[in-house]
Scaffold this active site. Structure first.
Site, PDB file in Angstrom:
ATOM      1  N   ASN A 216      12.266   1.031   5.440  1.00 28.27           N
ATOM      2  CA  ASN A 216      12.557   1.439   6.812  1.00 28.27           C
ATOM      3  C   ASN A 216      13.582   2.561   6.813  1.00 28.27           C
ATOM      4  O   ASN A 216      14.465   2.625   5.962  1.00 28.27           O
ATOM      5  CB  ASN A 216      13.044   0.251   7.655  1.00 28.27           C
TER       6      ASN A 216
ATOM      7  N   ASP B 198      16.730  -8.814  15.276  1.00 33.85           N
ATOM      8  CA  ASP B 198      17.051  -8.912  16.700  1.00 33.85           C
ATOM      9  C   ASP B 198      18.158  -7.909  17.007  1.00 33.85           C
ATOM     10  O   ASP B 198      19.317  -8.269  17.180  1.00 33.85           O
ATOM     11  CB  ASP B 198      17.488 -10.340  17.033  1.00 33.85           C
TER      12      ASP B 198
ATOM     13  N   SER C 125      23.147  -7.992  -0.006  1.00 28.74           N
ATOM     14  CA  SER C 125      23.516  -6.628   0.296  1.00 28.74           C
ATOM     15  C   SER C 125      22.499  -6.057   1.270  1.00 28.74           C
ATOM     16  O   SER C 125      21.561  -6.733   1.660  1.00 28.74           O
ATOM     17  CB  SER C 125      23.536  -5.795  -0.983  1.00 28.74           C
ATOM     18  N   ASN C 126      22.660  -4.784   1.585  1.00 33.31           N
ATOM     19  CA  ASN C 126      21.744  -4.074   2.469  1.00 33.31           C
ATOM     20  C   ASN C 126      20.527  -3.590   1.672  1.00 33.31           C
ATOM     21  O   ASN C 126      20.338  -3.956   0.520  1.00 33.31           O
ATOM     22  CB  ASN C 126      22.477  -2.892   3.119  1.00 33.31           C
TER      23      ASN C 126
ATOM     24  N   GLY D 114      12.902  -6.569   0.451  1.00 31.75           N
ATOM     25  CA  GLY D 114      11.839  -7.442  -0.003  1.00 31.75           C
ATOM     26  C   GLY D 114      11.967  -7.800  -1.470  1.00 31.75           C
ATOM     27  O   GLY D 114      13.018  -7.631  -2.090  1.00 31.75           O
TER      28      GLY D 114
ATOM     29  N   ASN E 174      26.523  -7.816  14.460  1.00 33.72           N
ATOM     30  CA  ASN E 174      26.587  -6.788  13.431  1.00 33.72           C
ATOM     31  C   ASN E 174      26.877  -5.454  14.118  1.00 33.72           C
ATOM     32  O   ASN E 174      26.094  -5.002  14.962  1.00 33.72           O
ATOM     33  CB  ASN E 174      25.251  -6.749  12.684  1.00 33.72           C
TER      34      ASN E 174
ATOM     35  N   PHE F 122      19.514   2.768  13.025  1.00 36.52           N
ATOM     36  CA  PHE F 122      20.308   2.083  14.049  1.00 36.52           C
ATOM     37  C   PHE F 122      19.754   2.305  15.455  1.00 36.52           C
ATOM     38  O   PHE F 122      20.493   2.581  16.408  1.00 36.52           O
ATOM     39  CB  PHE F 122      21.773   2.542  14.015  1.00 36.52           C
TER      40      PHE F 122
ATOM     41  N   GLY G 241      18.853  -6.539  12.111  1.00 37.32           N
ATOM     42  CA  GLY G 241      17.698  -5.656  12.075  1.00 37.32           C
ATOM     43  C   GLY G 241      16.494  -6.294  12.723  1.00 37.32           C
ATOM     44  O   GLY G 241      15.627  -5.606  13.252  1.00 37.32           O
TER      45      GLY G 241
ATOM     46  N   LYS H 111      29.405  -5.848   5.108  1.00 41.73           N
ATOM     47  CA  LYS H 111      28.094  -5.761   4.450  1.00 41.73           C
ATOM     48  C   LYS H 111      28.043  -4.513   3.586  1.00 41.73           C
ATOM     49  O   LYS H 111      28.250  -3.396   4.083  1.00 41.73           O
ATOM     50  CB  LYS H 111      26.984  -5.731   5.492  1.00 41.73           C
TER      51      LYS H 111
ATOM     52  N   TYR I 164      14.660 -11.595   5.955  1.00 43.80           N
ATOM     53  CA  TYR I 164      13.970 -10.737   6.904  1.00 43.80           C
ATOM     54  C   TYR I 164      12.585 -10.398   6.363  1.00 43.80           C
ATOM     55  O   TYR I 164      11.575 -10.925   6.823  1.00 43.80           O
ATOM     56  CB  TYR I 164      14.779  -9.472   7.206  1.00 43.80           C
TER      57      TYR I 164
ATOM     58  N   ASN J 215      20.376   4.837   6.306  1.00 45.01           N
ATOM     59  CA  ASN J 215      19.613   5.636   7.262  1.00 45.01           C
ATOM     60  C   ASN J 215      20.458   6.355   8.309  1.00 45.01           C
ATOM     61  O   ASN J 215      19.920   7.004   9.196  1.00 45.01           O
ATOM     62  CB  ASN J 215      18.580   4.738   7.958  1.00 45.01           C
ATOM     63  N   THR J 216      21.777   6.224   8.229  1.00 47.89           N
ATOM     64  CA  THR J 216      22.690   7.023   9.046  1.00 47.89           C
ATOM     65  C   THR J 216      23.465   7.924   8.094  1.00 47.89           C
ATOM     66  O   THR J 216      24.229   7.423   7.265  1.00 47.89           O
ATOM     67  CB  THR J 216      23.672   6.133   9.835  1.00 47.89           C
TER      68      THR J 216
ATOM     69  N   SER K 103      24.113   0.891   5.604  1.00 46.06           N
ATOM     70  CA  SER K 103      22.759   1.360   5.875  1.00 46.06           C
ATOM     71  C   SER K 103      22.568   2.747   5.267  1.00 46.06           C
ATOM     72  O   SER K 103      23.426   3.625   5.406  1.00 46.06           O
ATOM     73  CB  SER K 103      22.512   1.441   7.383  1.00 46.06           C
TER      74      SER K 103
END
Length: 365
Positions: free
Chosen positions: A114, A68, A247-248, A269, A143, A118, A66, A219, A319, A179-180, A177
């Site tokens: 976020n 890079d 985990s994610n 976070g 990844n 992807f 996420g 993951k 991250y 977000n998909t 994720s």
């Protein structure tokens, strides 16, 4: 030295935070591309080195996928003192991701939300960059994910394996994720078994054709229901994955203070630390410590990193902690872990791995 660097970052952070999160992120990546980043002056202590799924890690600290996304700065990540880098999530075809704004700082909570989706430049662009740096050494994982509009998401993962096998130190299969749409459905035991069968069959074909065997990491989400953890882990064990990343980001919003908490997307976070670490410990116990675990979620200090290892982590990924603490966090963690080992008379991280797993596994999810 990391105390000085940390102080400098705290002075400069207001200027970065005056930018939108995506603008600040792009600025930092461009700086790394230009070679403008702090070189590691921290511990190179041999006690932190370990062999994990056949690779020699100089230390357990990496930056999570996420950061890079397009393989622009893996060597800079290594240069900052990380023991490994991971690029992606990368999908076969380029995609722009979800509409902006799609990243939100929750400053009161030391967190981010976020819903990027992807966004990346696709396989071809990343492959070109990785081929250009393949002789520079260092552990660089890839990844892999699926395009949002893919009609066969399993095939997208297989394509990732086939295309990057010559340049990837290892692969992370991202099925977690939020977000998909529908991606997390691939974690259901039946769907997971089908996906892993295809991925492992593709790896076997590569090996039979003379290619090098690359480790496969899966993951998973921190939002898996407690009763579903064991069946999912059973599938991962049955298909002999090389490691599990725990985990994610999470969809939970429990205990948040920031007004941005209402935004949709995955939370990362400090608030993610407790749940992700409890899940890590449960998986460590279920696997009896026989499968390496990558601890992710809420690591923003040396003591937090130590807790992840004591809960069962072999490797760590950061991250959001870097967003709030700056790059000095990398050496701070290494220094704290090395001091812990020296003070306790231990000779390796394996000596402290999982020693508090029983306690952490009792914590609520």
């Amino acid at each position: 030295m990391f105390h000085v660097l940390k102080g400098f970052y705290r002075l400069s952070r207001p200027a970065l935070f005056a930018l939108s999160p995506e603008e600040a992120h792009e600025l930092t990546v461009r700086a790394l591309e230009l070679g403008i980043y702090p070189r590691s002056f921290g511990t190179g202590d041999r006690l932190l080195s370990q062999t994990v799924f056949g690779l020699e890690f100089p230390n357990p600290v990496g930056i999570a996928a996420g950061y890079d996304k397009d393989a622009r700065v893996p060597d800079a990540v290594l240069g900052m003192g990380c023991g490994f880098a991971e690029i992606g999530t990368i999908t076969p075809q380029p995609q722009s991701g979800n509409p902006k704004p799609r990243v939100f700082r929750l400053v009161e909570d030391n967190a981010l939300i976020n819903r990027l989706g992807f966004n990346n430049g696709g396989h071809a662009a990343a492959l070109t960059r990785l081929e250009a740096r393949k002789n520079r050494g260092g552990i660089v994982g890839v990844n892999i994910g699926a395009n949002k509009d893919s009609v066969d998401r399993g095939e997208d993962y297989v394509l990732g394996l086939l295309r990057f096998n010559s340049v990837a130190s290892y692969f992370t299969v991202n099925i977690s994720s939020p977000n998909t749409p529908g991606l997390r459905d691939l974690q259901a035991p039946a769907a997971l078994g089908v996906l892993l069968a295809r991925i492992m069959a593709a790896r076997t074909r590569l090996i039979d054709d003379g290619a090098q065997k690359r480790p496969i990491v899966v993951k998973i989400s921190p939002d898996i229901a407690a009763d579903d953890i064991a069946p999912i882990v059973e599938k991962l064990v049955a298909y002999e994955v090389d490691a599990i990343a725990v985990s994610n980001t999470t969809l939970s919003r429990e205990g948040l203070k920031s007004s941005e908490a209402r935004e949709a997307g995955g939370l990362s976070g400090r608030p993610a630390f407790q749940r992700s670490t409890a899940m890590l410990a449960r998986i460590f116990k279920l696997t009896e410590g026989r499968i390496p675990l990558i601890g992710i979620g809420g690591i923003d200090s040396g003591p937090r990193a130590l807790e992840k290892i004591e809960a069962g982590a072999t490797l760590l990924q950061l991250y959001t902690g870097l967003v709030y603490e700056g790059p000095a966090l990398i050496d701070e963690i290494k220094s704290h872990l090395a001091k812990t080992l020296h003070d306790g008379g231990q000779t390796s991280l394996a000596a402290i791995r999982g020693r508090r797993a029983d306690d952490w596994a009792k914590q609520p999810l």
